[in-house]
Design a protein around this motif. Structure first.
Motif, PDB file in Angstrom:
ATOM      1  N   THR A  99       4.281   5.917   6.017  1.00 22.45           N
ATOM      2  CA  THR A  99       2.900   6.041   6.470  1.00 22.45           C
ATOM      3  C   THR A  99       2.796   5.624   7.940  1.00 22.45           C
ATOM      4  N   ALA A 100       1.637   5.891   8.537  1.00 20.81           N
ATOM      5  CA  ALA A 100       1.419   5.514   9.938  1.00 20.81           C
ATOM      6  C   ALA A 100       1.582   4.009  10.125  1.00 20.81           C
ATOM      7  N   GLU A 101       1.044   3.220   9.183  1.00 23.37           N
ATOM      8  CA  GLU A 101       1.160   1.763   9.269  1.00 23.37           C
ATOM      9  C   GLU A 101       2.620   1.317   9.202  1.00 23.37           C
ATOM     10  N   HIS A 102       3.375   1.951   8.305  1.00 25.47           N
ATOM     11  CA  HIS A 102       4.793   1.604   8.157  1.00 25.47           C
ATOM     12  C   HIS A 102       5.575   1.955   9.427  1.00 25.47           C
ATOM     13  N   LYS A 135       0.815  -1.220   0.000  1.00 24.40           N
ATOM     14  CA  LYS A 135       0.000   0.000   0.000  1.00 24.40           C
ATOM     15  C   LYS A 135       0.847   1.268   0.000  1.00 24.40           C
ATOM     16  N   ASN A 136       1.983   1.259   0.697  1.00 26.28           N
ATOM     17  CA  ASN A 136       2.736   2.518   0.867  1.00 26.28           C
ATOM     18  C   ASN A 136       4.030   2.597   0.063  1.00 26.28           C
ATOM     19  N   TYR A 147       7.027   4.200   1.691  1.00 25.99           N
ATOM     20  CA  TYR A 147       6.952   5.549   2.268  1.00 25.99           C
ATOM     21  C   TYR A 147       6.534   5.468   3.737  1.00 25.99           C
TER      22      TYR A 147
END
Length: 261
Positions: free
Chosen positions: A228-231, A222-223, A226
């Motif tokens: 992201t909050a999940e990463h 998905k990212n 990058y």
């Protein structure tokens, strides 16, 4: 009295209309049915959109044409993945033939993922030569992202099966002994660079899909790597993987915290 054709049959019959001078539109224009006029307006909008796309595409061949006129092979080069916290920076070099004709080829950032996936094999099929250059996360950490991108671009150019005579590159200078046209936002100004941007983007996205399987929990599909909050949460919960860029600030902080604990 001659029975008028059904609107569904008209729609099917006129699906391939590419010009408003098409003689088949004469009877449709005279058809007073509301549905027929709605179909006519749909066709007009579709043709206008296609004509605008063709005009924009021709403008994106502005830099290639004089070089082609001099019988030079021109390679467009672009990169993707300079900003992520994980994964490589990926570059592509693409040599287009002079009869290249895919008007939708544009800056990859202006296309949807579905459009990029559809254009990717078409570019590979029509291009004279295509090459990929990769700067790993380890190389990025060793020499910085800017220099790693230049190295990856160099690898892409040198990897072309057909040697180019001129390069069109998005904003950077590549360490090869070839004349180079450097364009700011070149992927929106040159069809060759746009094609390279699509190839690099799709190639890297597929690579990150594979990394998502190898290293679940970071959301790489998905990212694309990058931050992201999940990463970032994945970094906190699972730590740093071999594909993370250890010199990038959020990753550095995780490593520092791990060393202190």
């Amino acid at each position: 009295m001659t029975k008028q054709p059904s609107l569904s049959s008209l729609k099917q019959e006129l699906a391939d209309v590419t010009s408003l001078t098409d003689p088949r539109l004469v009877s449709l224009t005279a058809d007073s049915r509301k549905g027929a006029q709605s179909l006519l307006n749909q066709i007009k909008r579709r043709v206008a959109k296609a004509e605008a796309a063709e005009l924009a595409f021709q403008e994106r061949l502005h830099y290639e044409r004089p070089l082609w006129a001099a019988n030079q092979l021109v390679a467009g080069i672009d990169e993707v993945g300079r900003g992520p916290l994980a994964g490589p920076v990926v570059t592509s070099a693409v040599i287009l033939p002079q009869d290249f004709d895919i008007p939708l080829v544009n800056d990859s950032k202006q296309l949807t993922p579905k459009e990029r996936e559809r254009l990717y094999p078409l570019i590979l099929d029509q291009a004279t030569a295509v090459s990929i250059g990769i700067g790993s996360s380890q190389l990025i950490d060793q020499i910085n992202i800017y220099q790693a991108t230049r190295v990856a671009m160099q690898l892409a150019v040198l990897g072309l099966g057909v040697p180019p005579q001129h390069l069109i590159v998005d904003a950077m200078q590549i360490p090869v002994d070839l004349p180079q046209t450097r364009l700011i936002k070149g992927d929106a100004k040159s069809a060759s660079v746009a094609a390279a941007s699509i190839v690099a983007k799709v190639y890297r996205d597929h690579l990150m899909d594979t990394y998502d399987v190898l290293y679940p929990g970071y959301g790489f599909t998905k990212n694309a790597g990058y931050g992201t909050a999940e990463h970032l949460q994945g970094l906190v919960d699972r730590g740093v993987t071999p594909i993370h860029r250890r010199t990038f600030s959020p990753v550095q902080k995780i490593i520092a915290n791990e060393s202190r604990s």
